[in-house]
Design an enzyme around this catalytic site. Structure first.
Site, PDB file in Angstrom:
ATOM      1  N   GLU A 271     -13.288 -16.250 -48.675  1.00 11.70           N
ATOM      2  CA  GLU A 271     -12.696 -17.220 -47.933  1.00 11.70           C
ATOM      3  C   GLU A 271     -12.960 -17.428 -46.502  1.00 11.70           C
ATOM      4  OE1 GLU A 271      -8.625 -18.883 -49.902  1.00 11.70           O
ATOM      5  OE2 GLU A 271      -8.292 -16.746 -48.187  1.00 11.70           O
ATOM      6  N   HIS A 292     -21.671   3.318 -65.179  1.00  8.14           N
ATOM      7  CA  HIS A 292     -22.383   3.823 -65.883  1.00  8.14           C
ATOM      8  C   HIS A 292     -22.092   1.599 -67.133  1.00  8.14           C
ATOM      9  CE1 HIS A 292     -21.481   8.359 -66.743  1.00  8.14           C
ATOM     10  NE2 HIS A 292     -21.198   7.761 -66.021  1.00  8.14           N
ATOM     11  N   LYS A 401      -6.906 -27.405 -55.293  1.00  5.97           N
ATOM     12  CA  LYS A 401      -5.121 -27.085 -55.324  1.00  5.97           C
ATOM     13  C   LYS A 401      -4.543 -28.807 -55.793  1.00  5.97           C
ATOM     14  CE  LYS A 401      -3.654 -23.182 -52.137  1.00  5.97           C
ATOM     15  NZ  LYS A 401      -2.967 -23.783 -51.063  1.00  5.97           N
TER      16      LYS A 401
END
Length: 411
Positions: A271, A292, A401
């Site tokens: 950010e 793995h 937003k």
């Protein structure tokens, strides 16, 4: 500084790093000068006085005395730092379990919390800098209704803690009207840099972790003199990696309890730097588990990344593999084997030509973790300034937003 940085296997020539040290110092000076908005975190460790700590500790003490659970509602920087510290250091025997919600829109998640708290006493901590965060306030409405039905209005107010900016917004105005305890987020500190404010310190204190040790560690490093010489070379090296075509930084841990610290780092760096078409993409892996699944790619995949190992030299616990286990593991301890994994992975990747950085502390103690938090905050901000972007805004976040709220209103 208890944080140590090892850059010898980065593949970046020392002369190139040296050539940018003056520029890095200038960026650090801008942070300390106060000329930039939202740099209150820079001097925050010295601003955390006895009165502030005592207020937080008193709130935490009351919560531990009257609640089996503290439900923390927040998203992004309003919860990630606290959760990272609590998971890394482990909840002490405080008697109160800290749960986190309000960072998703999952009905299943909410219902599972209701199942867990059934028949138990709870307190609620709602955190929103703006006082209007969608995820947080929707969850707040749900859990507040639960508390009102269980306790009534007066007792609910006594068990509700609002952490927000101390100025008119939905959450602050409701807190004043109903009589919640209000702890404020300083106006000059953004969410992702707020872990050492009440945002992080109250949940951390409720978990039983010593917040005085945590803040002491940060205070030990909160001095521009501590970042003189080669102390900003990590920030410089990151930017040089980017200039040479690397686009991904992989933070790697060998302690499963550090996994969420990696999540906090992802927000902090992503950010702060991901703007104007720039920025390293931060991701994190936990070893040996992820060896793995991702070990092959790290060893021989597309060379678009570099690795940053974040390690503790010592641990407080160990377990012996019994002789009955047989083979090369018998008589060794888990931590000895883990250290072999650390050294082996690092050596193998360096031999394969993968740029590798290493950041270590003596142990993951509260004081060292406080120092580590401040170290990464400073390195991140300097790195962003070196790239030419503002470390403290998030215009892209505001854009999504606005679209999300428009969709909600249209329902």
């Amino acid at each position: 500084m208890s944080v140590s940085v090892y850059l010898e296997d980065s593949g970046i020539a020392e002369r190139l790093v040296e050539s940018r040290r003056e520029q890095a110092q200038e960026a650090l000076g801008r942070l300390w000068s106060g000329e930039l908005d939202f740099t209150g975190w820079v001097k925050l460790p010295d601003r955390i006085n006895e009165k502030s700590l005592s207020e937080i500790e008193e709130c935490a003490k009351k919560i531990r005395e009257d609640s089996d659970f503290l439900i923390v509602l927040g998203v992004g920087g309003s919860y990630m730092g606290a959760k990272a510290v609590i998971e890394l250091l482990g909840e002490r025997a405080s008697g109160t379990k800290v749960l986190f919600a309000g960072y998703n829109f999952s009905a299943r998640y909410v219902n599972e919390i209701f199942d867990e708290i059934e028949g138990k006493d709870i307190s609620l901590c709602v955190i929103s800098k703006s006082g209007s965060t969608t995820e947080t306030l929707s969850a707040f409405g749900i859990f507040r209704k639960y508390m009102l039905d269980k306790y009534g209005r007066e007792e609910t107010a006594k068990r509700t803690y609002a952490i927000t900016e101390r100025r008119s917004n939905y959450l602050y105005d409701l807190a004043v009207e109903d009589g919640f305890t209000v702890l404020d987020i300083p106006l000059d500190i953004g969410g992702r840099y707020s872990v050492l404010t009440p945002v992080g310190l109250l949940p951390i204190a409720v978990s039983g972790i010593d917040i005085r040790e945590l803040t002491r560690g940060a205070a030990d490093l909160a001095d521009p003199e501590k970042f003189r010489g080669d102390a900003l070379d990590y920030a410089i090296t990151r930017q040089l990696m980017y200039s040479f075509g690397k686009r991904i930084e992989v933070f790697e841990f060998f302690d499963p309890y550090a996994a969420f610290f990696g999540e906090w780092l992802k927000q902090l760096f992503g950010e702060s730097e991901g703007k104007e078409g720039k920025g390293l993409f931060p991701t994190s892996l936990m070893f040996s588990r992820d060896l793995h699944s991702m070990g092959q790619f790290l060893q021989q995949g597309a060379p678009s990344f570099f690795e940053t190992f974040v390690l503790a030299e010592n641990t407080l616990q160990d377990v012996l593999v019994p002789q009955e286990a047989g083979g090369i593991f018998a008589g060794k301890t888990i931590q000895q084997i883990n250290r072999c994994a650390e050294d082996g992975v690092y050596a193998a990747h360096v031999k394969a030509g993968v740029p590798a950085l290493k950041i270590t502390v003596d142990s993951f103690s509260p004081e060292n973790v406080g120092e580590l938090i401040y170290f990464f905050e400073t390195q991140c901000a300097v790195s962003a300034l070196l790239s030419g972007v503002d470390p403290f805004d998030q215009p892209g976040v505001e854009a999504y937003k606005a679209e999300m709220k428009a969709n909600i209103k249209a329902l």
